[in-house]
Write an enzyme that holds these catalytic residues in place. Structure first.
Site: not given
Ligand code: AQP
Length: 327
Positions: A113, A193, A196
């Site tokens: 990040k 990955k 969002k």
């Molecule tokens: N790609 C993924 N595959 C499997 N599990 C995932 N999770 C997130 N992405 C994947 C799991 O979902 C839960 C919520 O996580 P989050 O809100 O951090 O999800 P995100 O989409 O990754 O959101 P952001 O804002 O983009 O966050 P960052 O950049 O921090 O990853 C968690 O249990 C996560 O493991």
């Protein structure tokens, strides 16, 4: 009885990675009598990224609608917004005093990040795992259903619990991660990955046309340059998603067609898009219905916060006592 805690950031649309990697387990565990479940929309985590404050309230409502539409039963779990339970930040400060700085700076998410938002490397990005540890330990949770990306943070939460217990006496259990069969879903580029904040997602409420368009542009087996080249379904992103969203016969046909070069990537993408549209349709419809009644969503979140606050106050009473705070 085991206690379960997990969270999701209101940082963008709820996507198939969130659903397959974590929320499927939330739904399953909430339905079982052996688990006491707390699920939170972690807005305090989300503000460590660049975001638009005026969009936040609606994001929370929509995310809550999506979680309910995914099947989460609010009568069998406390579903709430993290910032409505101030004990999360109070415990985070306390836990910061037993967290080694060196461990924080080694976290891969912090490094990623920091690279992604070089103009906003705030201290919250670094201390994010402490707040996550507080989220979990506040409910003395023993099970944490998360995707693979959170394993390193959870390991640190376990270490923080150990250090606190070692210094102040046995207070917190060491939480264990719980994974689904799909703990890491890649984004449409097939490289990073699905996330969002990376904009490489398929949202659960995505409309059919958008799904067709996104899947048409998705990554496939790089070694298959022409339709007549035999492909490798095991390393093809599109074939991989068939496993989760298509009926077994459709998956088998497209895997075989890829391997024998009898079906092309375009055929496989078209079939996958239709499978996804069908799979997601009930969730999409339900979420749109729920979003039309935001007052009901607010009631659900208020009830969840009340339940969470009760448990949080109890833990904090114990923590303050352990720390020797003036009463
Ligand atoms: N790609 C993924 N595959 C499997 N599990 C995932 N999770 C997130 N992405 C994947 C799991 O979902 C839960 C919520 O996580 P989050 O809100 O951090 O999800 P995100 O989409 O990754 O959101 P952001 O804002 O983009 O966050 P960052 O950049 O921090 O990853 C968690 O249990 C996560 O493991």
């Amino acid at each position: 009885m085991e206690t379960v805690l997990s969270g999701i950031q209101p940082s963008g649309g709820f996507h198939i990675g969130n659903y397959l990697g974590a929320v499927q387990n939330w739904v399953r565990m909430a339905a079982l009598p052996d688990y006491r479940c707390y699920f939170c929309i972690v807005d305090l985590h989300a503000i460590t990224q660049n975001y638009e404050p005026s969009a936040m309230p609606n994001r929370v409502v929509e995310l809550c609608a999506d979680l309910l539409a995914a099947g989460l039963d609010p009568n069998r779990s406390a579903l709430f917004v993290q910032s409505q339970v101030p004990e999360h930040t109070e415990l985070a400060w306390i836990l910061a005093t037993v967290t080694p700085y060196g461990e924080l700076s080694r976290m891969t998410q912090f490094k990623d990040k920091s690279e992604r938002q070089p103009e906003n490397i705030n201290a919250g990005l670094l201390t994010y795992p402490i707040l996550m540890a507080a989220d979990i330990l506040l409910y003395r949770a023993t099970r944490v259903p998360v995707g693979m990306d959170q394993v390193q943070h959870l390991e640190l939460a376990r270490e923080i619990a150990r250090r606190f217990n070692g210094r102040f006496g046995d207070t917190f259990p060491e939480p264990l991660p719980i994974h689904t069969q799909a703990p890491k879903i890649l984004g449409l580029d097939g490289k990073q990955k699905m996330s969002k904040s990376l904009g490489n997602t398929i949202e659960v409420t995505e409309n059919p046309e958008a799904i067709r368009k996104k899947i048409a542009g998705a990554y496939t087996d790089e070694t298959r340059l022409r339709k007549t080249d035999p492909g490798h379904p095991e390393s093809c992103y599109v074939c991989g998603l068939h496993n989760y969203f298509s009926p077994p016969d459709v998956t088998a046909r497209h895997h075989e067609g890829c391997r024998t070069a009898t079906l092309g990537c375009v055929d496989s993408k078209r079939a996958l898009a239709e499978s996804l549209i069908q799979y997601l349709a009930p969730m999409r419809e339900r979420s749109l219905e729920l979003r039309a009644h935001p007052e009901q969503i607010r009631e659900t979140l208020a009830a969840g916060a009340e339940t969470a606050r009760r448990a949080a106050r109890e833990t904090m009473g114990l923590v303050r006592e352990r720390l020797g705070f003036y009463r």
